[in-house]
Design an enzyme around this catalytic site. Structure first.
Site, PDB file in Angstrom:
ATOM      1  N   LYS A  49      43.532  43.974  48.146  1.00 30.54           N
ATOM      2  CA  LYS A  49      44.278  43.254  49.176  1.00 30.54           C
ATOM      3  C   LYS A  49      45.657  43.842  49.476  1.00 30.54           C
ATOM      4  O   LYS A  49      46.192  43.673  50.567  1.00 30.54           O
ATOM      5  CB  LYS A  49      44.422  41.788  48.772  1.00 30.54           C
ATOM      6  CG  LYS A  49      43.165  40.959  48.913  1.00 30.54           C
ATOM      7  CD  LYS A  49      42.841  40.651  50.357  1.00 30.54           C
ATOM      8  CE  LYS A  49      41.761  39.597  50.493  1.00 30.54           C
ATOM      9  NZ  LYS A  49      41.487  39.253  51.903  1.00 30.54           N
ATOM     10  N   SER A 300      35.943  44.937  43.968  1.00 30.22           N
ATOM     11  CA  SER A 300      37.081  44.617  44.825  1.00 30.22           C
ATOM     12  C   SER A 300      38.285  44.044  44.097  1.00 30.22           C
ATOM     13  O   SER A 300      39.406  44.098  44.622  1.00 30.22           O
ATOM     14  CB  SER A 300      36.645  43.650  45.934  1.00 30.22           C
ATOM     15  OG  SER A 300      36.095  42.468  45.363  1.00 30.22           O
TER      16      SER A 300
END
Length: 408
Positions: A49, A300
């Site tokens: 992110k 992720s």
């Protein structure tokens, strides 16, 4: 619409801060010899992110930076925004569901953001953030539905192609769709024959539902360990990009996600959150059968509370019968409990917990219930323990907690 040039510009913008994360083999096992892991759990703030957040913040005007920003997040985007704004002395307010990960919430605070805990879902936190935007004239840093965010996440696609030019398939988690939008754009523009697959938790499959219905659609979300991708409605921009660039979307169950978390800990020594494990879960569960294609699974993020990780691993071990639970009714006589324990030990079962109960409702005064939790080597070892102990003459009643009798 975002272009490949936007992704290249984002790469230059963020390169001084982000890590080029490693691409490692998933296993020495012959079956998975061509499967690789792109380890964004090793990224700054523990997830991908930061890429999109840095790029979005960098493209704000001076006036927008002066007024401050607002965002909402389950935790990873929150940390990315907090980290990106901290170094530039930009005021950041982040709305996070109060049920969110403790470690993610605390990390966001430590990066200097003003954290507001909101009751309800991620979408409810988004409503609070948008209200603050109107009241305080703040700039929204959307977690996925913005071109700067998508371009930042797309830099992962560039890195994959740099490290593995002959990659044939890339598997990416999907929440709101910002991550897969950027990666799919970069991959398809530079290597059109490479397949791009998206993976959602089946409990919150909003992108698959949207593609099937022909428009961004809100779904009824259920609990999932993959909280980082528990998004009820994908972004409008992301929906269009997924429809254009992504080859297929599949879903994985909670048990399949847990199994992937366990696999990553044991085989790769990686601590991974639920959302970070879904891509590999699709491979381990054979929902994506890619033969010998060179495949990259995107890990992720790794921001998972220690207690949640412990529970996830225990549940995965129970699921694979490497932890077994059973309840045995025996005569309450001297030596019977010792016999039970000795018999389990003789079978090389490692007893982790014993609960000896004489007072269970309906239990005869001369009998007791012993509950055991045992660590085993594998399912065959579990079967041996069950078959052997259940036939002992001191066992009056036998109840399995996580192992079907049909397996014995």
């Amino acid at each position: 619409m975002i272009t490949l040039d936007d992704v290249y510009r984002a790469q230059k913008t963020i390169e001084s801060v982000v890590f080029k994360t490693p691409l490692i083999p998933a296993s020495s096992n012959e079956k998975y010899k061509n499967v690789y892991l792109k380890c964004e759990n090793m990224q700054v703030t523990g997830s991908f992110k930061i890429r999109g957040a840095l790029n979005r913040i960098a493209n704000l005007s001076d006036e927008e930076k002066k007024k401050g920003v607002v965002a909402w997040s389950a935790g990873n985007h929150a940390q990315g925004v907090a980290y990106a704004t901290q170094s530039q002395n930009i005021d950041a307010t982040i709305c996070i569901p109060s049920t969110g990960s403790i470690s993610k919430i605390e990390a966001t605070k430590q990066y200097g953001a003003n954290v507001i805990l909101c009751h309800g879902s991620l979408e409810e936190a988004g409503k609070v953030a948008l209200s603050l935007k109107q009241t305080n004239d703040l700039t929204v840093i959307h977690p996925f539905d913005h071109e700067d965010i998508v371009a930042g996440q797309g830099t992962i696609g560039l890195e994959i192609l740099e490290d593995l030019p002959d990659v044939e398939a890339v598997i990416v988690p999907i929440g709101g769709g910002g991550l897969i939008s950027g990666i799919a754009l970069a991959i398809k523009q530079l290597k059109p024959d490479c397949k791009v697959y998206g993976v959602e938790a089946e409990n919150v499959a909003s992108m698959m539902t949207s593609i099937n219905t022909g428009a961004p659609t809100e779904v009824l979300a259920m609990d999932t360990i993959a909280d980082g991708i528990a998004v009820k409605r994908p972004g409008d921009l992301n929906y269009e990009m997924v429809k254009t660039y992504v080859d297929d979307i599949i879903t994985v169950s909670e048990d399949e996600i847990l199994n992937a978390i366990l696999y990553l800990v044991e085989k790769n020594h990686l601590v991974v959150e639920g959302a970070g494990a879904v891509a590999l879960a699709a491979v381990l569960s054979d929902k994506l059968v890619l033969a010998d294609k060179k495949t990259v699974c995107l890990v992720s993020g790794g921001n998972i509370d220690v207690e949640m990780l412990n529970r996830a691993l225990d549940k995965a071990l129970l699921q694979k019968s490497r932890l077994i639970e059973f309840s045995v009714e025996i005569y309450d006589r001297p030596g019977n409990l010792g016999k039970l324990i000795q018999d389990v030990a003789f079978l090389n079962g490692n007893i982790l917990k014993v609960d000896h109960n004489r007072n269970e409702t309906g239990l005869h005064v001369n009998r007791c219930i012993t509950n055991l939790v045992i660590e085993t080597i594998n399912e065959n070892h579990a079967r041996e323990i069950y078959e052997t102990i259940s036939k002992k003459d001191y066992v009056l009643r036998w109840e399995s907690k996580n192992y079907e009798d049909s397996k014995c």
